[in-house]
Design a protein around this motif. Structure first.
Motif, short mmCIF file in Angstrom:
data_model
loop_
_atom_site.label_atom_id
_atom_site.label_comp_id
_atom_site.label_asym_id
_atom_site.label_seq_id
_atom_site.Cartn_x
_atom_site.Cartn_y
_atom_site.Cartn_z
N LEU A 18 -13.93 -24.52 20.84
CA LEU A 18 -13.42 -25.89 20.89
C LEU A 18 -11.90 -25.90 20.86
N SER A 19 -11.31 -26.69 21.75
CA SER A 19 -9.86 -26.91 21.69
C SER A 19 -9.53 -27.80 20.48
N ARG A 20 -8.25 -27.94 20.20
CA ARG A 20 -7.84 -28.75 19.05
C ARG A 20 -8.34 -30.18 19.17
N ASP A 21 -8.37 -30.70 20.42
CA ASP A 21 -8.80 -32.08 20.61
C ASP A 21 -10.28 -32.18 20.99
N GLY A 22 -11.06 -31.12 20.72
CA GLY A 22 -12.51 -31.24 20.77
C GLY A 22 -13.17 -30.98 22.10
N GLN A 23 -12.48 -30.36 23.05
CA GLN A 23 -13.09 -30.04 24.34
C GLN A 23 -13.78 -28.68 24.27
N LEU A 24 -15.00 -28.61 24.81
CA LEU A 24 -15.73 -27.34 24.87
C LEU A 24 -15.17 -26.50 26.01
N VAL A 25 -14.59 -25.35 25.67
CA VAL A 25 -14.00 -24.48 26.67
C VAL A 25 -14.70 -23.12 26.65
N THR A 75 0.01 -17.91 24.02
CA THR A 75 -0.18 -17.31 22.71
C THR A 75 -0.77 -18.34 21.76
N GLY A 76 -1.29 -17.87 20.64
CA GLY A 76 -1.78 -18.77 19.60
C GLY A 76 -3.29 -18.87 19.55
N ASN A 77 -3.76 -19.60 18.55
CA ASN A 77 -5.18 -19.79 18.33
C ASN A 77 -5.72 -20.89 19.23
N ILE A 78 -6.90 -20.66 19.81
CA ILE A 78 -7.57 -21.70 20.61
C ILE A 78 -7.66 -23.01 19.82
N LEU A 79 -8.03 -22.92 18.56
CA LEU A 79 -8.28 -24.15 17.79
C LEU A 79 -7.02 -24.93 17.47
N ASP A 80 -5.85 -24.35 17.77
CA ASP A 80 -4.59 -25.04 17.52
C ASP A 80 -3.97 -25.60 18.80
N VAL A 81 -4.68 -25.51 19.93
CA VAL A 81 -4.09 -25.89 21.22
C VAL A 81 -4.94 -26.98 21.86
N ASP A 82 -4.30 -28.03 22.34
CA ASP A 82 -5.00 -29.10 23.03
C ASP A 82 -5.48 -28.64 24.40
N ALA A 116 -5.29 -29.94 27.42
CA ALA A 116 -4.34 -30.01 28.53
C ALA A 116 -3.43 -28.79 28.55
N ASP A 117 -3.04 -28.31 27.39
CA ASP A 117 -2.18 -27.13 27.33
C ASP A 117 -2.97 -25.86 27.67
N LEU A 118 -4.23 -25.81 27.25
CA LEU A 118 -5.08 -24.68 27.63
C LEU A 118 -5.22 -24.60 29.15
N ARG A 119 -5.35 -25.75 29.78
CA ARG A 119 -5.55 -25.79 31.23
C ARG A 119 -4.31 -25.36 32.01
N SER A 120 -3.16 -25.39 31.36
CA SER A 120 -1.93 -24.99 32.04
C SER A 120 -1.77 -23.48 32.10
N LEU A 121 -2.64 -22.76 31.37
CA LEU A 121 -2.51 -21.31 31.27
C LEU A 121 -3.26 -20.60 32.39
N ASN A 122 -2.87 -19.36 32.63
CA ASN A 122 -3.54 -18.52 33.63
C ASN A 122 -4.48 -17.54 32.92
N ALA A 123 -5.78 -17.78 33.07
CA ALA A 123 -6.78 -16.94 32.42
C ALA A 123 -7.00 -15.62 33.14
N ALA A 124 -6.31 -15.43 34.28
CA ALA A 124 -6.38 -14.16 35.01
C ALA A 124 -5.12 -13.33 34.82
N ALA A 125 -4.24 -13.75 33.92
CA ALA A 125 -2.92 -13.13 33.79
C ALA A 125 -2.99 -11.65 33.44
N SER A 126 -4.02 -11.24 32.70
CA SER A 126 -4.08 -9.86 32.23
C SER A 126 -5.19 -9.05 32.87
N PHE A 127 -5.75 -9.55 33.98
CA PHE A 127 -6.85 -8.80 34.60
C PHE A 127 -6.34 -7.48 35.14
N PRO A 128 -7.00 -6.37 34.78
CA PRO A 128 -6.53 -5.05 35.22
C PRO A 128 -6.41 -4.96 36.74
#
Length: 254
Positions: free
Chosen positions: A41-48, A62-69, A71-83
């Motif tokens: 769950l994001s800080r504002d209660g969205q199931l991610v 950076t940071g804990n999932i539970l501390d991030v809203d 909209a901010d999670l959606r701005s991140l690149n979840a493929a940034a560290s793919f080998p």
């Protein structure tokens, strides 16, 4: 050979950025029966859909999932560290998005995660109700297996909706296989939680467990099996489900 459920772990974490729509779309092209994913769950209660409690390993944040809203999670690149890199950015998906993608095509193993802050584990507030509500809205209750290392949440899930399929995740931290009696005791505990499945770390597995667990009316899943020879051997041992980061290897199962 026993008809084993073939499960793409996080969509196939060695083939595409884990827990992204890209990974789940790729899984749809492979010989799999189900995808496995992780829900937080994001800080504002969205199931991610995301595995780690923190963003650092997998994203450019950076940071804990539970501390991030959300909209901010959606701005991140979840493929940034793919080998080896990935050709385009990938967003952290919502549970609803993944369910919509695979509905009617694959089963879904949903792992409900514990929250974690400063090394202390906790429970996301009302996460069980939120996940069941999302799956019910997608009309996919019969296509989902709910799993967790947090065994009390499995009991809670069954209290919300008695027809759910639930499975207890079992690691070295939770159980040590000493003898047949220890397997029976594990089955008793899992059954008391309302589970139909035992989902073991493959390193805990020994062949006699199959009959012992099946005798109690439970099904046996193993994770995470990443070699073709091991997938073949364990399928022949009679387990009910195999989860792998390399779902392309299922093509080698006879």
């Amino acid at each position: 050979m026993n008809q084993v459920q073939r499960v793409a772990h996080r969509g196939g974490a060695q083939l595409a950025p884990e827990n992204t729509l890209a990974a789940f779309r790729n899984a749809l092209t492979l010989p799999v029966d189900a995808i496995e994913l992780d829900v937080q769950l994001s800080r504002d209660g969205q199931l991610v859909v995301f595995h780690d409690n923190t963003l650092d390993r997998l994203t450019n944040g950076t940071g804990n999932i539970l501390d991030v809203d959300f909209a901010d999670l959606r701005s991140l690149n979840a493929a940034a560290s793919f080998p080896g890199g990935w050709p385009q950015p990938e967003q952290i998906p919502t549970l609803a998005e993944v369910l919509a993608l695979v509905k009617g095509r694959l089963r879904v193993y949903i792992e409900i995660k514990l929250s974690k802050r400063d090394g202390v584990y906790g429970r996301y507030p009302k996460i069980a109700e939120a996940v069941v509500r999302e799956v019910w809205a997608a009309k996919m209750l019969s296509q989902v297996l709910f799993i967790s290392f947090d065994w009390p949440v499995l009991t809670e899930l069954r209290s919300i909706e008695s027809d759910l399929q639930v499975g207890a995740l079992v690691s070295h931290d939770l159980w040590t296989p000493k003898n047949e009696q220890s397997v029976r005791e594990l089955c008793d505990e899992v059954l008391s939680r309302g589970c139909q499945w035992v989902s073991l770390d493959q390193r805990l597995f020994a062949d006699p467990m199959v009959n012992l667990i099946h005798q109690r009316g439970l099904k046996l899943a193993l994770w995470t099996v990443n070699k073709a020879a091991d997938l073949e051997r364990l399928a022949r041992a009679g387990v009910d489900s195999l989860t792998t980061d390399r779902p392309d290897l299922f093509s080698y199962l006879s």
